[in-house]
Motif scaffolding. Sequence first.
Motif, PDB file in Angstrom:
ATOM      1  N   THR A 260       0.837  -1.203   0.000  1.00  0.00           N
ATOM      2  CA  THR A 260       0.000   0.000   0.000  1.00  0.00           C
ATOM      3  C   THR A 260       0.872   1.253   0.000  1.00  0.00           C
ATOM      4  OG1 THR A 260      -1.749  -1.150   1.216  1.00  0.00           O
ATOM      5  CG2 THR A 260      -1.832   1.248   1.216  1.00  0.00           C
ATOM      6  N   MET A 261       1.909   1.225   0.841  1.00  0.00           N
ATOM      7  CA  MET A 261       2.826   2.360   0.901  1.00  0.00           C
ATOM      8  C   MET A 261       3.500   2.592  -0.450  1.00  0.00           C
ATOM      9  SD  MET A 261       2.967   3.954   3.761  1.00  0.00           S
ATOM     10  CE  MET A 261       2.754   3.867   5.532  1.00  0.00           C
ATOM     11  N   THR A 262       3.923   1.504  -1.069  1.00  0.00           N
ATOM     12  CA  THR A 262       4.600   1.616  -2.364  1.00  0.00           C
ATOM     13  C   THR A 262       3.649   2.168  -3.426  1.00  0.00           C
ATOM     14  OG1 THR A 262       6.030  -0.248  -1.821  1.00  0.00           O
ATOM     15  CG2 THR A 262       5.863   0.345  -4.136  1.00  0.00           C
ATOM     16  N   TYR A 263       2.418   1.634  -3.445  1.00  0.00           N
ATOM     17  CA  TYR A 263       1.455   2.024  -4.489  1.00  0.00           C
ATOM     18  C   TYR A 263       0.975   3.465  -4.313  1.00  0.00           C
ATOM     19  CZ  TYR A 263      -2.775   2.004  -7.358  1.00  0.00           C
ATOM     20  OH  TYR A 263      -3.746   2.307  -8.288  1.00  0.00           O
ATOM     21  N   TYR A 264       0.480   3.773  -3.109  1.00  0.00           N
ATOM     22  CA  TYR A 264      -0.064   5.119  -2.897  1.00  0.00           C
ATOM     23  C   TYR A 264       1.041   6.154  -2.692  1.00  0.00           C
ATOM     24  CZ  TYR A 264      -4.736   3.148  -2.655  1.00  0.00           C
ATOM     25  OH  TYR A 264      -5.918   2.522  -2.972  1.00  0.00           O
ATOM     26  N   GLY A 265       2.215   5.694  -2.219  1.00  0.00           N
ATOM     27  CA  GLY A 265       3.337   6.616  -2.094  1.00  0.00           C
ATOM     28  C   GLY A 265       3.784   7.131  -3.443  1.00  0.00           C
ATOM     29  N   ALA A 266       3.746   6.255  -4.456  1.00  0.00           N
ATOM     30  CA  ALA A 266       4.134   6.658  -5.817  1.00  0.00           C
ATOM     31  C   ALA A 266       3.205   7.729  -6.373  1.00  0.00           C
ATOM     32  CB  ALA A 266       4.138   5.436  -6.729  1.00  0.00           C
ATOM     33  N   GLN A 267       1.964   7.781  -5.843  1.00  0.00           N
ATOM     34  CA  GLN A 267       0.991   8.775  -6.309  1.00  0.00           C
ATOM     35  C   GLN A 267       1.051  10.069  -5.495  1.00  0.00           C
ATOM     36  OE1 GLN A 267      -2.933   7.015  -6.431  1.00  0.00           O
ATOM     37  NE2 GLN A 267      -2.155   5.051  -7.186  1.00  0.00           N
ATOM     38  N   SER A 268       1.919  10.091  -4.460  1.00  0.00           N
ATOM     39  CA  SER A 268       2.011  11.255  -3.590  1.00  0.00           C
ATOM     40  C   SER A 268       3.306  12.019  -3.846  1.00  0.00           C
ATOM     41  CB  SER A 268       1.977  10.815  -2.121  1.00  0.00           C
ATOM     42  OG  SER A 268       3.189  10.160  -1.769  1.00  0.00           O
ATOM     43  N   VAL A 269       3.483  13.103  -3.105  1.00  0.00           N
ATOM     44  CA  VAL A 269       4.691  13.920  -3.259  1.00  0.00           C
ATOM     45  C   VAL A 269       5.913  13.216  -2.668  1.00  0.00           C
ATOM     46  CG1 VAL A 269       3.425  16.091  -3.255  1.00  0.00           C
ATOM     47  CG2 VAL A 269       4.218  15.124  -1.079  1.00  0.00           C
ATOM     48  N   TYR A 270       5.692  12.153  -1.878  1.00  0.00           N
ATOM     49  CA  TYR A 270       6.802  11.491  -1.187  1.00  0.00           C
ATOM     50  C   TYR A 270       7.504  10.441  -2.047  1.00  0.00           C
ATOM     51  CZ  TYR A 270       4.338  13.540   2.797  1.00  0.00           C
ATOM     52  OH  TYR A 270       3.710  14.401   3.658  1.00  0.00           O
ATOM     53  N   LEU A 406      -6.682  -4.509   8.926  1.00  0.00           N
ATOM     54  CA  LEU A 406      -6.486  -4.940   7.540  1.00  0.00           C
ATOM     55  C   LEU A 406      -7.538  -4.361   6.588  1.00  0.00           C
ATOM     56  CD1 LEU A 406      -4.557  -6.618   5.861  1.00  0.00           C
ATOM     57  CD2 LEU A 406      -5.969  -8.624   6.299  1.00  0.00           C
ATOM     58  N   PRO A 407      -8.844  -4.459   6.907  1.00  0.00           N
ATOM     59  CA  PRO A 407      -9.827  -3.849   6.003  1.00  0.00           C
ATOM     60  C   PRO A 407      -9.653  -2.338   5.871  1.00  0.00           C
ATOM     61  CG  PRO A 407     -10.896  -5.371   7.519  1.00  0.00           C
ATOM     62  CD  PRO A 407      -9.503  -5.187   8.003  1.00  0.00           C
ATOM     63  N   LEU A 408      -9.299  -1.688   6.989  1.00  0.00           N
ATOM     64  CA  LEU A 408      -9.119  -0.233   6.945  1.00  0.00           C
ATOM     65  C   LEU A 408      -7.931   0.154   6.079  1.00  0.00           C
ATOM     66  CD1 LEU A 408      -9.800   0.586  10.711  1.00  0.00           C
ATOM     67  CD2 LEU A 408     -11.211   1.278   8.764  1.00  0.00           C
ATOM     68  N   LEU A 409      -6.868  -0.668   6.089  1.00  0.00           N
ATOM     69  CA  LEU A 409      -5.704  -0.387   5.240  1.00  0.00           C
ATOM     70  C   LEU A 409      -6.049  -0.465   3.760  1.00  0.00           C
ATOM     71  CD1 LEU A 409      -2.778  -2.266   7.044  1.00  0.00           C
ATOM     72  CD2 LEU A 409      -3.057   0.204   6.792  1.00  0.00           C
ATOM     73  N   VAL A 410      -7.038  -1.281   3.437  1.00  0.00           N
ATOM     74  CA  VAL A 410      -7.455  -1.421   2.044  1.00  0.00           C
ATOM     75  C   VAL A 410      -8.422  -0.311   1.643  1.00  0.00           C
ATOM     76  CG1 VAL A 410      -8.655  -2.897   0.395  1.00  0.00           C
ATOM     77  CG2 VAL A 410      -7.079  -3.918   2.060  1.00  0.00           C
ATOM     78  N   VAL A 411      -9.371   0.008   2.538  1.00  0.00           N
ATOM     79  CA  VAL A 411     -10.468   0.925   2.193  1.00  0.00           C
ATOM     80  C   VAL A 411     -10.074   2.392   2.310  1.00  0.00           C
ATOM     81  CG1 VAL A 411     -12.791   1.679   2.825  1.00  0.00           C
ATOM     82  CG2 VAL A 411     -12.230  -0.765   2.797  1.00  0.00           C
ATOM     83  N   LEU A 412      -9.499   2.793   3.456  1.00  0.00           N
ATOM     84  CA  LEU A 412      -9.260   4.219   3.699  1.00  0.00           C
ATOM     85  C   LEU A 412      -8.333   4.879   2.673  1.00  0.00           C
ATOM     86  CD1 LEU A 412      -9.079   4.521   7.606  1.00  0.00           C
ATOM     87  CD2 LEU A 412     -10.990   4.967   6.067  1.00  0.00           C
ATOM     88  N   PRO A 413      -7.236   4.212   2.220  1.00  0.00           N
ATOM     89  CA  PRO A 413      -6.397   4.860   1.204  1.00  0.00           C
ATOM     90  C   PRO A 413      -7.128   5.139  -0.109  1.00  0.00           C
ATOM     91  CG  PRO A 413      -5.180   3.092   2.264  1.00  0.00           C
ATOM     92  CD  PRO A 413      -6.602   2.978   2.723  1.00  0.00           C
ATOM     93  N   MET A 414      -8.210   4.403  -0.371  1.00  0.00           N
ATOM     94  CA  MET A 414      -8.984   4.677  -1.590  1.00  0.00           C
ATOM     95  C   MET A 414      -9.586   6.074  -1.561  1.00  0.00           C
ATOM     96  SD  MET A 414     -11.054   1.101  -2.125  1.00  0.00           S
ATOM     97  CE  MET A 414     -10.202  -0.476  -2.320  1.00  0.00           C
ATOM     98  N   PHE A 415      -9.870   6.572  -0.341  1.00  0.00           N
ATOM     99  CA  PHE A 415     -10.495   7.886  -0.197  1.00  0.00           C
ATOM    100  C   PHE A 415      -9.494   8.970   0.213  1.00  0.00           C
ATOM    101  CE2 PHE A 415     -13.722   4.685   0.683  1.00  0.00           C
ATOM    102  CZ  PHE A 415     -14.731   5.076  -0.175  1.00  0.00           C
TER     103      PHE A 415
END
Length: 462
Positions: A260-270, A406-415
């Motif tokens: 999750t960090m790798t995927y959403y991190g790539a979409q962020s400024v970090y 675990l469910p929150l790690l999947v759902v919350l980053p979507m928003f």
Amino acid sequence: MEKNPLGEEKIGKLLRAYAIPSVISMLVGALYNIVDQLFIGQSVGMLGNAATNVAFPLSTLCTAIALLFGIGGAANFSLHLGAGKKEEAAKFVGNAVVLLLTGGILISVVVSIFLRPLMLAFGATPDVIDYAVTYTGITAFGFPFLILTSGGSALLRADGSPRYSMACTLTGAVLNTILDPLFIFGFDMGMAGAALATVIGQVVSAIMVIVYLFRYKSVKLQKKDFLLSGRYIGKIVSLGMSHFFNQMAMMVVQIVMNNTMTYYGAQSVYGSDIPLACSGIIAKVSMIFFSFVIGISQGLQPIAGFNYGAGKYDRVRKTLRLALGFGTGIAVVFFLCFQIFPRQIISLFGDGSESYFHFAERYFRIFLFFVFLDAIQPISSNFFTSIGKAKKGILLSLTRQVMFLLPLLVVLPMFFGIDGVMYAGPVADFVAAALSGIMVLLEFRLMRRQELEQKQPVSTEE
């Protein structure tokens, strides 16, 4: 029947005697990973830190196997010893030792065969993969020794030797700490040096555990006790399952977190590498806190198990109350440190860009916001296991990691993107603590009813 101090000595004195060495043992175990990360961060840098984070789920898997058979064997040993069944108690120790060794060898072989695919599945980026393969390829040889030491320590504590149990892990950790700078900087071995130092320390610790087994105090271990039996394996697994599920859930969460960090991190400024490295460091720092909590929970295991087996329910309740009090007090201290000094803590693991430190500070303050409640769930889970209530222990072990986080790690980053990972932590912590508290209160009511039933025949005869 010979009196056992577990059923007679003051609870506070017993808990200190068993919990303090257990806490030190857990801290020492955490140091294996943290010391490596400290030296790697100073020598290799951020990518080295990210690599140890990618490899971290395998350490959690080893801990899961160690607790499954170690705590499962120790809990059964304490319950049967409390009930005066020494011969059966010995068989639980022997079977647990064989299971620990077998599990360690199997994991070592599987990891060595599928090393690179595993590292990629655990979230390694192209820049990190080679570091991760080098580090894990060597540490895999130490898995049997790590598992025997971690699981065997529980068996030693159950035998009334918490200090020797502590000495086993402490010796290996001190050796690792000495060899780390020698191999990493002195011999210029980098990641390979850190891994080799770790394995050597684990081998020495395991040898100390094996030596103790030849002079077990409460029962005399014989060759027949080490012959595996389905009956004893089933009971060991039953009482160790809550710890196993908890650690396996942590492993799954770590893998999901990395990806999750790798995927959403790539979409962020970090970018992808900064969140991956930071989450690994914060996971290792959190291990220090959980070393205290899990150490306390392991310290209560022989006390609660023996007294529950002996029908001394008031002593069982006192043990849990005191353990929860100690655990919560420590949790508050860590909460203050994480909120006030996040930058200072992250700086110990090497330098980085301002974006790196900015992300790490926010992660500390948000993800660990409810850390002051985090002693309740693991201590309560181990309490239920200690008194033979395996299903309740398993349920609580699954709450924070599997049912909530675990469910929150999947759902919350979507928003919320990368911030969603941070918000998942405090929500899961709060709900898990609340559910644990409710289940403990209900169990206390049940114990009081059992006490009344015990007294009833006596008052009738009078």
